[in-house]
Design an enzyme around this catalytic site. Structure first.
Site, short mmCIF file in Angstrom:
data_model
loop_
_atom_site.label_atom_id
_atom_site.label_comp_id
_atom_site.label_asym_id
_atom_site.label_seq_id
_atom_site.Cartn_x
_atom_site.Cartn_y
_atom_site.Cartn_z
N ASP A 2 0.85 -1.20 0.00
CA ASP A 2 0.00 0.00 0.00
C ASP A 2 0.88 1.24 0.00
O ASP A 2 2.06 1.19 0.38
CB ASP A 2 -0.92 0.00 1.23
CG ASP A 2 -0.15 -0.01 2.54
OD1 ASP A 2 0.83 -0.77 2.65
OD2 ASP A 2 -0.52 0.74 3.47
N GLU B 156 0.01 -0.99 5.73
CA GLU B 156 1.07 -0.46 6.59
C GLU B 156 0.82 1.00 6.90
O GLU B 156 0.99 1.46 8.02
CB GLU B 156 2.44 -0.63 5.91
CG GLU B 156 3.63 -0.41 6.84
CD GLU B 156 4.13 1.03 6.90
OE1 GLU B 156 4.97 1.32 7.76
OE2 GLU B 156 3.67 1.89 6.13
#
Ligand SMILES: [Zn+2]
Length: 361
Positions: A30, A125
């Site tokens: 991400d 994250e």
């Protein structure tokens, strides 16, 4: 890939030794939600000569060596940027690319002795949840390294310890035309509280290095009740507790002599300094230092003024320091990465696999 979006893979062992520990490498897929991360148009500025890098889709987005000492130190490198509108997303696509390149290299060179190597690519994250559904048992490694750091040579094994506090002031609301002697405005209680926080210390604006802070960052306000959310950061759990006591005393002092005013305080744990765990596994960081030196770099060790997935993973039973991926200007449209530093990261991964094998009898 499991049902939560975690991708895991294995590079089979090549060594004849039986007890080489399984080592893992992790990167997150991400990118920061603070800036657009899709429709990225990466640009490679070959053999950077120190000139201003004007990003073509927005000419106000300019990388200048004079403003960016790290960039000035990368003259002669191939610098990758986005085009001005978006993140580059090198945080953490650089880490993903490095792990894949290292895996490709190791698979093509079975003559390099190493133990079983595990790789993982994780979601979420950037919203602080990358470790939540990470299956440490299934990963099955003794330790891992996140490839998600900055300058070449960095090995990070200390992070903040972090809690979140919610301070809710309760007042009394009534029609303001007829409120004399009765209304207690919770917004004003909260404002009084905020104004009592020190301005010359204990704040993000006034601290660096090993100093922690208390940081009010969200307020939900009405006359009846106003809550202030506060991030508490320190490198030790005792320092965290001191700051929480300090904040709590300030809040209680605000309502102490006010009839009809009260305060409610909630504390929740966010993450803890990975050092508390990694100190018990000195070889994890030592092997990283050795691998970095073999790649021709000097290990640079700095405390992370934040948390990583590794902070959480370390406490979940997978000791996980963070290694450089070559990323700079995280979460900004001026994000950049050096192709040569990425090569060094790949070399460091390969060397780490060798070092762990050599150190095992
Ligand atoms: Zn990252």
């Amino acid at each position: 890939m499991d049902e939560h979006g975690y991708v895991m893979g294995t590079i089979p062992a090549t060594t004849a030794k039986l007890h080489v520990p399984v080592v893992g490498f992790i990167a997150h897929v991400d990118t920061s939600p603070e800036m657009q991360g899709h429709e990225v148009r990466p640009i490679v500025h070959k053999n950077y000569d120190g000139r201003d890098l004007v990003l073509p889709d927005d000419p106000t987005a300019v990388l200048r060596a004079a403003d960016d000492p790290a960039l000035a130190a990368h003259i002669g490198h191939d610098i990758v940027t986005a085009s001005g509108h978006t993140l580059l997303g090198a945080d953490d696509k650089a880490g993903v690319a490095e792990i894949v390149a290292a895996a490709e290299y190791l698979m093509a060179h079975p003559e390099i002795p190493h133990g079983t190597v595990r790789v993982a690519f994780t979601p979420d994250e950037e919203i602080g949840r990358g470790a939540n559904r990470f299956d440490v048992g299934r990963f099955g490694a003794l330790c891992a390294y996140t490839m998600d750091g900055g300058s070449a040579g960095e090995v990070e094994w200390e992070s903040f310890s972090a809690d979140a506090m919610t301070i809710t002031f309760k007042g009394f609301n009534t029609h303001p035309g007829y409120a004399k002697g009765r209304m207690v405005n919770a917004i004003k209680l909260a404002a009084d509280f905020i104004s009592r926080l020190p301005t010359d210390r204990l704040s993000p604006e006034t601290t660096d290095g090993y100093d922690g802070y208390v940081h009010p960052y969200v307020m939900d306000a009405s006359v009846d009740r106003t809550s202030v959310r506060i991030l508490i950061r320190d490198f030790s759990t005792s320092g965290l507790e001191e700051k929480e006591t300090f904040v709590e005393e300030l809040a209680r002092a605000v309502v102490a002599d006010r009839k009809g005013a009260s305060v409610e305080i909630m504390i929740s744990e966010s993450y803890r300094n990975m050092r508390e765990i990694l100190e018990g596994y000195p070889e994890v960081v030592e092997c990283a230092r050795e691998a970095i030196r073999r790649s021709g770099l000097t290990p640079v060790e700095r405390p992370i003024r934040g948390g990583t997935d590794g902070s959480r993973l370390s406490f979940m039973g997978l000791p996980t320091p963070n290694l450089f991926a070559g990323e700079h200007n995280f979460h900004s449209r001026l994000e950049w990465v050096s192709a040569q530093d990425m090569d060094k990261a790949v070399e460091t991964i390969v060397n780490l696999c060798r070092v762990w094998e050599e150190r095992t009898t």
